[in-house]
Motif scaffolding. Structure first.
Motif, PDB file in Angstrom:
ATOM      1  N   HIS A  17       2.984  -2.080   4.410  1.00  0.00           N
ATOM      2  CA  HIS A  17       2.140  -1.837   3.231  1.00  0.00           C
ATOM      3  C   HIS A  17       0.669  -1.593   3.590  1.00  0.00           C
ATOM      4  CE1 HIS A  17       5.279  -2.938   0.286  1.00  0.00           C
ATOM      5  NE2 HIS A  17       5.676  -3.780   1.227  1.00  0.00           N
ATOM      6  N   PHE A  18       0.295  -1.856   4.845  1.00  0.00           N
ATOM      7  CA  PHE A  18      -1.115  -1.710   5.233  1.00  0.00           C
ATOM      8  C   PHE A  18      -1.224  -0.996   6.580  1.00  0.00           C
ATOM      9  CE2 PHE A  18      -0.845  -5.252   2.328  1.00  0.00           C
ATOM     10  CZ  PHE A  18      -1.941  -5.083   1.491  1.00  0.00           C
ATOM     11  N   LYS A  63      -5.708  -5.002  -1.583  1.00  0.00           N
ATOM     12  CA  LYS A  63      -6.151  -3.603  -1.543  1.00  0.00           C
ATOM     13  C   LYS A  63      -7.431  -3.396  -2.352  1.00  0.00           C
ATOM     14  CE  LYS A  63      -1.642  -1.612  -0.480  1.00  0.00           C
ATOM     15  NZ  LYS A  63      -0.496  -0.772  -0.915  1.00  0.00           N
ATOM     16  N   ARG A 109     -10.660  -1.781  -0.500  1.00  0.00           N
ATOM     17  CA  ARG A 109     -11.297  -0.551  -0.993  1.00  0.00           C
ATOM     18  C   ARG A 109     -12.759  -0.777  -1.332  1.00  0.00           C
ATOM     19  NH1 ARG A 109      -6.225   0.356  -3.650  1.00  0.00           N
ATOM     20  NH2 ARG A 109      -7.064  -0.647  -5.522  1.00  0.00           N
ATOM     21  N   TYR A 162      -4.580   0.510   8.155  1.00  0.00           N
ATOM     22  CA  TYR A 162      -5.671  -0.355   8.609  1.00  0.00           C
ATOM     23  C   TYR A 162      -5.396  -0.863  10.030  1.00  0.00           C
ATOM     24  CZ  TYR A 162      -6.912  -0.378   3.671  1.00  0.00           C
ATOM     25  OH  TYR A 162      -7.269   0.008   2.401  1.00  0.00           O
ATOM     26  N   ARG A 211      -0.533  -8.275  -2.693  1.00  0.00           N
ATOM     27  CA  ARG A 211      -0.804  -7.012  -1.992  1.00  0.00           C
ATOM     28  C   ARG A 211      -1.797  -6.148  -2.776  1.00  0.00           C
ATOM     29  NH1 ARG A 211       5.515  -5.984  -1.310  1.00  0.00           N
ATOM     30  NH2 ARG A 211       5.951  -7.315   0.508  1.00  0.00           N
TER      31      ARG A 211
END
Length: 289
Positions: free
Chosen positions: A227-228, A197, A201, A231, A193
């Protein structure tokens, strides 16, 4: 000497000697002309009732058996065209790579396809050999295009992001960049994870747009759920009437890849097919300004 009187004898004599009328002798009838009748035509011999030829019977039976085998083969072994789009959606798209070879994008556009995701890169150094052609041709026929990177877990995310940025030039009206993550490798879930990221980014900084995250339904539920949420999500989930995730204020569900066995005119063989959760106007609002 003359005789003055006639006796009875004289009368009898006179009767005898009196001149008799001549006898009519019948003329012989002319012989009848013989009429020669034309000879009767000889009767044609009757044809015997024809019996079906055993050869023709077996030939016909063999033809029927061959046809039945062909139908059976097609039903069991030939891949059939599936309906490209599920019900309840109106904005359709495909995602392609070099596996689809050379695509006739004009035909694709004529078959209700509004957007297309094109594979650009993989890992640290790989560029898809059909990317540039697909990228340019999709734009020429007014298909909204997006580019994606296939993520390799054991390769540093910074290097993978750099590969994508060096390959893909986005323009106004294009979809945001896409990170395709399907395998975990040997990475611990927490490290996976964190690496994802890093890629997200770095790419967002390069293009000024938050990327889209692509994965399968099972992978999302196991490793990424919660966790996302910032998006836009593109989820692959096959052989179901509808995706088991719902679009909500927390989850930005944008695309559903509902089959990897779709057929579209202009594309050789099977292709992944997708729908967008929304209208064309909403799809354009997702694109780069």
């Amino acid at each position: 000497m003359s005789r003055k009187g006639k006796s009875a004898e004289d009368d009898a004599w006179d009767a005898i000697t009196k001149k008799q009328p001549p006898r009519r002798v019948p003329r012989p009838k002319p012989a009848a002309k013989s009429v020669v009748k034309p000879a009767a035509k000889a009767a044609k011999p009757r044809k015997k009732a024809s019996r079906p030829s055993p050869y023709k019977f077996w030939l016909g039976l063999a033809a029927l058996a061959t046809l039945a085998l062909v139908v059976l083969y097609v039903e069991l072994f030939v891949e059939k065209r599936k309906s490209a789009w599920p019900e309840g959606h109106s904005v359709y798209g495909v995602d392609v790579s070099h596996y689809q070879k050379e695509i006739d994008w004009q035909q694709v556009r004529q078959n209700e396809v509004s957007f297309a995701f094109v594979k650009a890169t993989e890992g640290r150094t790989i560029q898809d050999k059909q990317f540039q052609r697909n990228w340019e041709k999709a734009r020429e026929v007014d298909i909204i295009r997006g580019a994606y990177h296939f993520y390799i877990p054991h390769v540093k995310p910074e290097l993978q992001a750099a590969n994508f940025i060096a390959t893909v030039q986005l323009s106004s009206g294009d979809l945001p960049p896409v990170l395709d993550v399907e395998v975990r490798g040997r990475k611990p879930v927490g490290q996976l994870r964190a690496d994802l990221k890093v890629w997200l980014r770095q790419v967002e900084d390069a293009y000024g747009a938050k990327p889209i995250l692509y994965t399968s339904y099972a992978f999302y539920k196991d490793y990424l759920d919660g966790h996302f949420d910032d998006y836009h999500l593109w989820i692959a989930h096959y052989n179901v009437p509808e995706l088991r995730l719902e679009k909500s204020s927390r989850r930005k569900l944008a695309f559903w890849q509902h089959t990897d066995g779709g057929t579209i005119k202009g594309i050789d063989g099977m292709v992944d097919c997708n729908v967008f959760y929304g209208s064309m106007r909403e799809l354009r609002s997702v694109c780069l300004p």
